[in-house]
Design a protein around this motif. Structure first.
Motif, PDB file in Angstrom:
ATOM      1  N   LEU A  68       0.818  -1.216   0.000  1.00  0.00           N
ATOM      2  CA  LEU A  68       0.000   0.000   0.000  1.00  0.00           C
ATOM      3  C   LEU A  68       0.851   1.265   0.000  1.00  0.00           C
ATOM      4  O   LEU A  68       0.558   2.215  -0.717  1.00  0.00           O
ATOM      5  CB  LEU A  68      -0.939  -0.023   1.210  1.00  0.00           C
ATOM      6  CG  LEU A  68      -1.830   1.209   1.369  1.00  0.00           C
ATOM      7  CD1 LEU A  68      -3.269   0.790   1.661  1.00  0.00           C
ATOM      8  CD2 LEU A  68      -1.323   2.094   2.502  1.00  0.00           C
ATOM      9  N   ILE A 125      -7.290   9.964  -0.664  1.00  0.00           N
ATOM     10  CA  ILE A 125      -6.605   8.684  -0.494  1.00  0.00           C
ATOM     11  C   ILE A 125      -5.477   8.824   0.518  1.00  0.00           C
ATOM     12  O   ILE A 125      -5.270   7.961   1.383  1.00  0.00           O
ATOM     13  CB  ILE A 125      -6.062   8.180  -1.842  1.00  0.00           C
ATOM     14  CG1 ILE A 125      -7.217   7.821  -2.782  1.00  0.00           C
ATOM     15  CG2 ILE A 125      -5.163   6.953  -1.636  1.00  0.00           C
ATOM     16  CD1 ILE A 125      -6.768   7.426  -4.175  1.00  0.00           C
ATOM     17  N   SER A 172     -10.145   1.469  -3.308  1.00  0.00           N
ATOM     18  CA  SER A 172      -9.284   0.637  -2.467  1.00  0.00           C
ATOM     19  C   SER A 172      -9.299  -0.835  -2.861  1.00  0.00           C
ATOM     20  O   SER A 172      -8.239  -1.485  -2.846  1.00  0.00           O
ATOM     21  CB  SER A 172      -9.671   0.802  -0.990  1.00  0.00           C
ATOM     22  OG  SER A 172      -9.426   2.128  -0.547  1.00  0.00           O
ATOM     23  N   LEU A 196       0.989   4.677  -2.173  1.00  0.00           N
ATOM     24  CA  LEU A 196       0.633   5.886  -1.449  1.00  0.00           C
ATOM     25  C   LEU A 196       1.654   7.002  -1.642  1.00  0.00           C
ATOM     26  O   LEU A 196       1.279   8.181  -1.724  1.00  0.00           O
ATOM     27  CB  LEU A 196       0.484   5.559   0.041  1.00  0.00           C
ATOM     28  CG  LEU A 196       0.023   6.694   0.957  1.00  0.00           C
ATOM     29  CD1 LEU A 196      -1.282   7.290   0.465  1.00  0.00           C
ATOM     30  CD2 LEU A 196      -0.136   6.172   2.385  1.00  0.00           C
ATOM     31  N   LEU A 221      -4.315   2.995   7.548  1.00  0.00           N
ATOM     32  CA  LEU A 221      -3.684   1.769   7.069  1.00  0.00           C
ATOM     33  C   LEU A 221      -2.164   1.800   7.202  1.00  0.00           C
ATOM     34  O   LEU A 221      -1.548   0.813   7.612  1.00  0.00           O
ATOM     35  CB  LEU A 221      -4.075   1.523   5.602  1.00  0.00           C
ATOM     36  CG  LEU A 221      -5.578   1.497   5.317  1.00  0.00           C
ATOM     37  CD1 LEU A 221      -5.831   1.132   3.865  1.00  0.00           C
ATOM     38  CD2 LEU A 221      -6.291   0.535   6.247  1.00  0.00           C
ATOM     39  N   TRP A 247     -13.275   4.342   9.097  1.00  0.00           N
ATOM     40  CA  TRP A 247     -13.365   5.384   8.083  1.00  0.00           C
ATOM     41  C   TRP A 247     -14.678   6.152   8.198  1.00  0.00           C
ATOM     42  O   TRP A 247     -14.711   7.367   8.063  1.00  0.00           O
ATOM     43  CB  TRP A 247     -13.256   4.763   6.690  1.00  0.00           C
ATOM     44  CG  TRP A 247     -11.858   4.507   6.242  1.00  0.00           C
ATOM     45  CD1 TRP A 247     -10.709   4.760   6.941  1.00  0.00           C
ATOM     46  CD2 TRP A 247     -11.444   3.941   4.988  1.00  0.00           C
ATOM     47  NE1 TRP A 247      -9.619   4.382   6.216  1.00  0.00           N
ATOM     48  CE2 TRP A 247     -10.039   3.885   5.015  1.00  0.00           C
ATOM     49  CE3 TRP A 247     -12.136   3.480   3.881  1.00  0.00           C
ATOM     50  CZ2 TRP A 247      -9.305   3.387   3.942  1.00  0.00           C
ATOM     51  CZ3 TRP A 247     -11.422   2.981   2.806  1.00  0.00           C
ATOM     52  CH2 TRP A 247     -10.016   2.932   2.833  1.00  0.00           C
ATOM     53  N   VAL A 302     -11.104  -5.459   6.625  1.00  0.00           N
ATOM     54  CA  VAL A 302     -11.890  -4.587   5.754  1.00  0.00           C
ATOM     55  C   VAL A 302     -13.109  -4.046   6.498  1.00  0.00           C
ATOM     56  O   VAL A 302     -13.443  -2.851   6.399  1.00  0.00           O
ATOM     57  CB  VAL A 302     -12.322  -5.337   4.482  1.00  0.00           C
ATOM     58  CG1 VAL A 302     -13.353  -4.522   3.696  1.00  0.00           C
ATOM     59  CG2 VAL A 302     -11.107  -5.619   3.602  1.00  0.00           C
ATOM     60  N   TRP A 353      -6.532  -1.700  -5.419  1.00  0.00           N
ATOM     61  CA  TRP A 353      -5.189  -2.021  -4.914  1.00  0.00           C
ATOM     62  C   TRP A 353      -5.159  -3.436  -4.340  1.00  0.00           C
ATOM     63  O   TRP A 353      -4.201  -4.194  -4.569  1.00  0.00           O
ATOM     64  CB  TRP A 353      -4.762  -1.029  -3.830  1.00  0.00           C
ATOM     65  CG  TRP A 353      -3.630  -1.563  -3.027  1.00  0.00           C
ATOM     66  CD1 TRP A 353      -2.334  -1.746  -3.447  1.00  0.00           C
ATOM     67  CD2 TRP A 353      -3.687  -2.082  -1.688  1.00  0.00           C
ATOM     68  NE1 TRP A 353      -1.588  -2.320  -2.449  1.00  0.00           N
ATOM     69  CE2 TRP A 353      -2.391  -2.539  -1.358  1.00  0.00           C
ATOM     70  CE3 TRP A 353      -4.709  -2.180  -0.742  1.00  0.00           C
ATOM     71  CZ2 TRP A 353      -2.100  -3.093  -0.112  1.00  0.00           C
ATOM     72  CZ3 TRP A 353      -4.422  -2.740   0.498  1.00  0.00           C
ATOM     73  CH2 TRP A 353      -3.118  -3.189   0.799  1.00  0.00           C
ATOM     74  N   TYR A 409      -7.204   8.836   4.078  1.00  0.00           N
ATOM     75  CA  TYR A 409      -7.763   7.576   4.569  1.00  0.00           C
ATOM     76  C   TYR A 409      -6.718   6.472   4.655  1.00  0.00           C
ATOM     77  O   TYR A 409      -6.707   5.702   5.626  1.00  0.00           O
ATOM     78  CB  TYR A 409      -8.925   7.142   3.669  1.00  0.00           C
ATOM     79  CG  TYR A 409     -10.176   7.965   3.866  1.00  0.00           C
ATOM     80  CD1 TYR A 409     -10.988   7.776   4.982  1.00  0.00           C
ATOM     81  CD2 TYR A 409     -10.547   8.936   2.945  1.00  0.00           C
ATOM     82  CE1 TYR A 409     -12.135   8.531   5.168  1.00  0.00           C
ATOM     83  CE2 TYR A 409     -11.693   9.692   3.122  1.00  0.00           C
ATOM     84  CZ  TYR A 409     -12.488   9.488   4.239  1.00  0.00           C
ATOM     85  OH  TYR A 409     -13.618  10.236   4.426  1.00  0.00           O
ATOM     86  N   TRP A 410      -5.877   6.355   3.649  1.00  0.00           N
ATOM     87  CA  TRP A 410      -4.847   5.318   3.687  1.00  0.00           C
ATOM     88  C   TRP A 410      -3.721   5.691   4.652  1.00  0.00           C
ATOM     89  O   TRP A 410      -3.237   4.854   5.402  1.00  0.00           O
ATOM     90  CB  TRP A 410      -4.259   5.107   2.301  1.00  0.00           C
ATOM     91  CG  TRP A 410      -5.139   4.406   1.323  1.00  0.00           C
ATOM     92  CD1 TRP A 410      -6.463   4.101   1.466  1.00  0.00           C
ATOM     93  CD2 TRP A 410      -4.749   3.901   0.042  1.00  0.00           C
ATOM     94  NE1 TRP A 410      -6.925   3.459   0.347  1.00  0.00           N
ATOM     95  CE2 TRP A 410      -5.898   3.316  -0.539  1.00  0.00           C
ATOM     96  CE3 TRP A 410      -3.563   3.894  -0.673  1.00  0.00           C
ATOM     97  CZ2 TRP A 410      -5.874   2.736  -1.812  1.00  0.00           C
ATOM     98  CZ3 TRP A 410      -3.536   3.319  -1.930  1.00  0.00           C
ATOM     99  CH2 TRP A 410      -4.676   2.741  -2.502  1.00  0.00           C
ATOM    100  N   VAL A 456     -12.688   6.786  -2.116  1.00  0.00           N
ATOM    101  CA  VAL A 456     -11.615   5.942  -1.572  1.00  0.00           C
ATOM    102  C   VAL A 456     -12.120   4.524  -1.327  1.00  0.00           C
ATOM    103  O   VAL A 456     -11.411   3.548  -1.590  1.00  0.00           O
ATOM    104  CB  VAL A 456     -11.042   6.563  -0.281  1.00  0.00           C
ATOM    105  CG1 VAL A 456      -9.973   5.655   0.317  1.00  0.00           C
ATOM    106  CG2 VAL A 456     -10.464   7.941  -0.562  1.00  0.00           C
ATOM    107  N   ALA A 457     -13.348   4.403  -0.836  1.00  0.00           N
ATOM    108  CA  ALA A 457     -13.923   3.074  -0.626  1.00  0.00           C
ATOM    109  C   ALA A 457     -14.067   2.319  -1.942  1.00  0.00           C
ATOM    110  O   ALA A 457     -13.959   1.088  -1.981  1.00  0.00           O
ATOM    111  CB  ALA A 457     -15.276   3.194   0.061  1.00  0.00           C
TER     112      ALA A 457
END
Length: 237
Positions: free
Chosen positions: A78, A100, A166, A82, A108, A221, A214, A169, A103-104, A162-163
Motif C-alpha cells: 500500500l 486517499i 481501495s 501511497l 492503514l 473510516w 476490511v 489495490w 484515509y490510507w 476511496v472506498a
C-alpha cells in the motif's frame, strides 16, 4: 529465502517513533500559524515534486539488479502506491489524491509504523532503513498536518471514492502474490513479526483475517474519520 529484519521496539525503532511525533507536532503548529499565506500553494507543489523525485529514486534503488527481490520488494504494498499518490496530490491539489492520502495514510499506513516488518533485502541496509521510515512517516505526517494544521476536511464524496478504489489495490496486490509467491498487503499470510493480524488469528480468523480487517477499516473510516469531521466541518478544504 530468509532475511534478517529490524527488531520491533529496538532503540532505532523507538528513536524513529519519537522523531516522527516531534516532527508532526512542530509541523502542525507551524501550519496553523501560516494558514492562508499566499506562498503556500508554491510550497505545497515544491514539496510534492521533492517527494515524487525521492519516490522515483527509491523505486530505482529497489529494482536495481542485485537489490531486486520479487517476493519482497516489488511496488505492490500500500505504501508503494501511497507515496506517489501523496506526491501527486501535493503537486496538483487534486482532492481525490488528497482523500486517499488521508484515509490510507492515517489508518492503514501506521501498521507499518507501529508493528513494522522490515526485512533487509537491499544493500546497503541503512539506505533501506532510511527509505522505509522516511516514506512511511511522511505518509502519516502529511495528512495529519493537512487536517490538524491546514484545516482540510474530508467529505462523504471523498469517502465513497476511496472506498471504491481501495479494492483495486487489493486486487492488484492479490494478483501479484499469486504470480510472485510474495505477501504484498499481507493478504497471503500474516507477517513473521508481531502485528495486529495476530489478534485476528487468536479470535479464529486465520485464513480470512483480511475480511475482518476490511470491516473494521470501513467502520473507522465512517465513524471516526468522516462523520465527525463532516458534521462540524467549518475549515477550508
Amino acid at each position: 529465502m530468509s532475511y534478517t529484519w529490524m527488531r520491533q521496539y529496538s532503540p532505532e525503532h523507538i528513536a524513529v517513533l519519537v522523531t516522527g511525533i516531534v516532527a508532526c507536532g512542530i509541523l502542525v503548529v507551524a501550519a496553523r500559524r501560516v494558514r492562508g499565506a499566499p506562498w503556500l500553494t508554491v510550497a505545497r507543489q515544491v514539496t510534492g515534486w521533492v517527494l515524487m523525485v525521492l519516490a522515483g529514486a527509491w523505486l530505482v534503488f529497489t529494482l536495481w539488479p542485485g537489490n531486486l527481490h520479487v517476493t519482497e520488494a516489488l511496488p505492490f504494498h500500500l505504501c508503494d502506491w501511497l507515496r506517489y499518490i501523496l506526491a501527486y496530490g501535493l503537486i496538483t491539489g487534486d482532492e481525490r489524491a488528497l482523500a486517499i492520502t488521508y484515509y490510507w495514510g492515517i489508518l492503514l499506513n501506521p501498521q507499518a509504523i507501529i508493528t513494522p516488518y522490515l526485512p533487509y533485502v537491499h544493500h546497503p541496509a541503512w539506505v533501506q532503513f532510511a527509505g522505509y521510515w522516511f516514506f512511511h512517516m511522511v505518509a502519516l505526517i502529511v495528512p495529519i498536518v493537512m487536517v490538524a494544521g491546514f484545516g482540510w476536511r474530508p467529505t462523504w464524496r471523498d469517502f465513497r471514492f476511496v472506498a471504491a478504489v481501495s479494492p483495486g489495490w487489493m486486487a492488484v496486490a492479490g494478483l501479484a502474490n499469486r504470480i510472485t509467491g510474495g505477501n504484498y498487503g499481507f493478504f497471503a499470510h500474516k507477517p513473521p513479526t508481531p502485528s495486529i493480524i495476530d489478534i485476528f488469528h487468536r479470535v479464529g480468523w486465520k485464513r480470512t483475517y483480511w475480511i475482518l480487517e476490511v470491516i473494521l477499516i470501513a467502520i473507522v473510516w465512517t465513524g471516526v474519520m468522516t462523520w465527525p469531521l463532516t458534521a462540524r466541518s467549518t475549515g477550508p478544504r
